[in-house]
Design an enzyme around this catalytic site. Structure first.
Site, short mmCIF file in Angstrom:
data_model
loop_
_atom_site.label_atom_id
_atom_site.label_comp_id
_atom_site.label_asym_id
_atom_site.label_seq_id
_atom_site.Cartn_x
_atom_site.Cartn_y
_atom_site.Cartn_z
N ASN A 8 0.88 -1.17 0.00
CA ASN A 8 0.00 0.00 0.00
C ASN A 8 0.92 1.21 0.00
O ASN A 8 1.50 1.55 1.03
CB ASN A 8 -0.90 -0.02 1.24
CG ASN A 8 -1.73 1.25 1.37
OD1 ASN A 8 -1.74 2.08 0.48
ND2 ASN A 8 -2.44 1.38 2.49
N TRP A 9 1.02 1.84 -1.16
CA TRP A 9 1.96 2.97 -1.29
C TRP A 9 1.43 4.22 -0.59
O TRP A 9 2.15 5.20 -0.44
CB TRP A 9 2.24 3.26 -2.76
CG TRP A 9 3.07 2.22 -3.46
CD1 TRP A 9 3.48 1.01 -2.95
CD2 TRP A 9 3.60 2.28 -4.80
NE1 TRP A 9 4.23 0.32 -3.89
CE2 TRP A 9 4.32 1.07 -5.03
CE3 TRP A 9 3.52 3.21 -5.82
CZ2 TRP A 9 4.96 0.80 -6.25
CZ3 TRP A 9 4.16 2.94 -7.03
CH2 TRP A 9 4.88 1.75 -7.24
N LYS A 10 0.16 4.21 -0.19
CA LYS A 10 -0.46 5.37 0.45
C LYS A 10 -0.22 6.62 -0.42
O LYS A 10 -0.15 6.50 -1.64
CB LYS A 10 0.03 5.53 1.90
CG LYS A 10 -0.15 4.22 2.69
CD LYS A 10 -0.03 4.40 4.18
CE LYS A 10 -0.23 3.05 4.87
NZ LYS A 10 -0.23 3.14 6.31
N HIS A 99 -9.61 1.28 4.78
CA HIS A 99 -8.35 1.43 5.51
C HIS A 99 -8.58 2.34 6.72
O HIS A 99 -9.36 3.29 6.65
CB HIS A 99 -7.27 2.02 4.59
CG HIS A 99 -5.91 1.93 5.18
ND1 HIS A 99 -5.48 2.81 6.15
CD2 HIS A 99 -4.91 1.05 4.98
CE1 HIS A 99 -4.24 2.46 6.52
NE2 HIS A 99 -3.88 1.39 5.82
N GLU A 101 -6.98 4.67 7.89
CA GLU A 101 -6.72 6.09 7.63
C GLU A 101 -7.94 6.75 6.99
O GLU A 101 -8.21 7.94 7.22
CB GLU A 101 -5.46 6.25 6.77
CG GLU A 101 -4.20 5.95 7.60
CD GLU A 101 -3.05 5.34 6.83
OE1 GLU A 101 -3.04 5.41 5.59
OE2 GLU A 101 -2.15 4.77 7.49
N GLU A 170 -5.59 -5.00 10.28
CA GLU A 170 -4.56 -3.98 10.52
C GLU A 170 -4.85 -3.29 11.85
O GLU A 170 -5.65 -2.34 11.90
CB GLU A 170 -4.57 -2.94 9.40
CG GLU A 170 -4.24 -3.51 8.03
CD GLU A 170 -3.61 -2.46 7.13
OE1 GLU A 170 -2.54 -2.72 6.59
OE2 GLU A 170 -4.18 -1.37 6.98
N GLY A 176 2.45 2.05 10.89
CA GLY A 176 3.43 3.13 10.79
C GLY A 176 4.14 3.44 12.09
O GLY A 176 4.81 4.46 12.21
N SER A 214 3.24 -2.38 10.32
CA SER A 214 4.69 -2.48 10.57
C SER A 214 5.26 -3.86 10.22
O SER A 214 6.20 -4.33 10.87
CB SER A 214 5.03 -2.11 12.02
OG SER A 214 4.65 -0.75 12.27
N GLY A 235 2.88 -1.19 4.26
CA GLY A 235 2.96 0.24 4.01
C GLY A 235 4.39 0.67 3.75
O GLY A 235 4.92 0.51 2.64
N GLY A 236 5.04 1.20 4.77
CA GLY A 236 6.38 1.78 4.63
C GLY A 236 7.38 0.87 3.91
O GLY A 236 8.12 1.32 3.03
P1 13P Z 1 2.95 0.19 7.71
O1 13P Z 1 3.46 -1.09 7.10
O2 13P Z 1 3.71 1.41 7.27
O3 13P Z 1 2.79 0.08 9.19
O4 13P Z 1 1.46 0.42 7.12
C1 13P Z 1 0.57 -0.63 7.17
C2 13P Z 1 -0.63 -0.24 6.41
O5 13P Z 1 -1.38 0.63 6.79
C3 13P Z 1 -0.87 -0.94 5.14
O6 13P Z 1 -2.13 -0.66 4.64
#
Ligand code: 13P
Length: 261
Positions: A8-10, A99, A101, A170, A176, A214, A235-236
């Protein structure tokens, strides 16, 4: 079942950065078929770029394409929204819905997330339905109640085709933050979700339940070997080709289906 590792590149990237990242991932995968399915969920404006890059890749082992959100509506006066048919036109196989967020910053309700999943399914796109509790909810012992409520809304609206979704657990406090749920703690929640899916559909065994929060190259192996963790939503660590490739490499091969004697 084959694991699914989805990035997920956000809200990250640029034309130049996306191309470099995608080329590095494709190069890393060119050596042979990976043990898992792979996807990258990118900002919608970059879907045409990624579609073109994936189309011209020399290797067949490239990620599938996904988006990060979709409108619940088919078309019309919804300024700023993108519908599922549009995502389909640009080669999307997956779309993330619900998600945390979006639930947090855009006030998305369980009912809206369920409608978004319905819109994706109607267009032949697999929704990756995110569920997860906040730290306060976990500390109050409400984890199971929260994730069950979030998934129940999606089952309620999409019951007949619930076996076509992907679920991502999640925990909000792990996103994050560098704090990952322990493999045992994540597995316990995945088992709850698995049981809920089983009660809803006799085809639920094909539903993949991903872990997100994470996940990285160091902890992926232990998480991915849990019986009900069918992949990761990253994510990251999905923004660095070497890390993403190491997570892909950590995915165990699927256990071959038992053949009748
Ligand atoms: P991180 O891997 O950066 O914690 O993010 C997870 C995430 O929200 C994937 O959708």
């Amino acid at each position: 079942m084959k694991k699914l590792i989805a990035g997920n590149w956000k809200m990250n990237g640029s034309l130049a950065a996306n191309e470099a990242l995608l080329r590095a991932i494709a190069q890393g995968l060119a050596g042979g078929a990976p043990s898992c399915d792979i996807a990258v969920c990118v900002p919608s404006v970059y879907l045409p770029q990624l579609q073109a890059l994936l189309g011209e890749a020399a290797s067949p082992h490239v990620p599938a394409l996904g988006a990060q959100d979709v409108s619940p509506h088919a078309s019309g006066a919804f300024t700023g929204e993108i519908n599922a048919a549009m995502l389909k036109e640009f080669g999307c196989r997956y779309v993330i819905v619900g998600h945390s967020e979006r639930r947090q910053y855009h006030g998305e309700s369980d009912a809206l997330v369920a409608e978004k999943a319905r819109a994706a399914l109607a267009a032949g796109i697999t929704p990756i339905v995110c569920v997860g509790e906040t730290l306060a909810e976990r500390e109050a012992g409400r984890t199971e109640e929260i994730v069950r409520r979030q998934l129940a809304a999606v089952i309620h609206v999409n019951g007949h085709c619930i076996s076509e979704i992907v679920v991502a657990y999640e925990p909000v406090w792990a996103i994050g933050t560098g704090k990952t749920a322990s493999p045992d703690a994540a597995q316990a929640v995945h088992a709850v979700l698995r049981a809920q899916l089983q009660a809803a559909s006799d085809r639920s065994a094909r539903v993949r339940i991903l872990y997100g929060g994470s996940m990285n190259a160091a902890n992926a192996k232990d998480l991915l070997r849990q019986p009900d963790i069918d992949g990761g939503l990253i994510g990251g660590a999905a923004l660095k080709a070497t890390d993403f490739l190491r997570i892909i490499a950590a995915a165990p091969h699927p256990v071959p289906a038992k053949t009748a004697i």
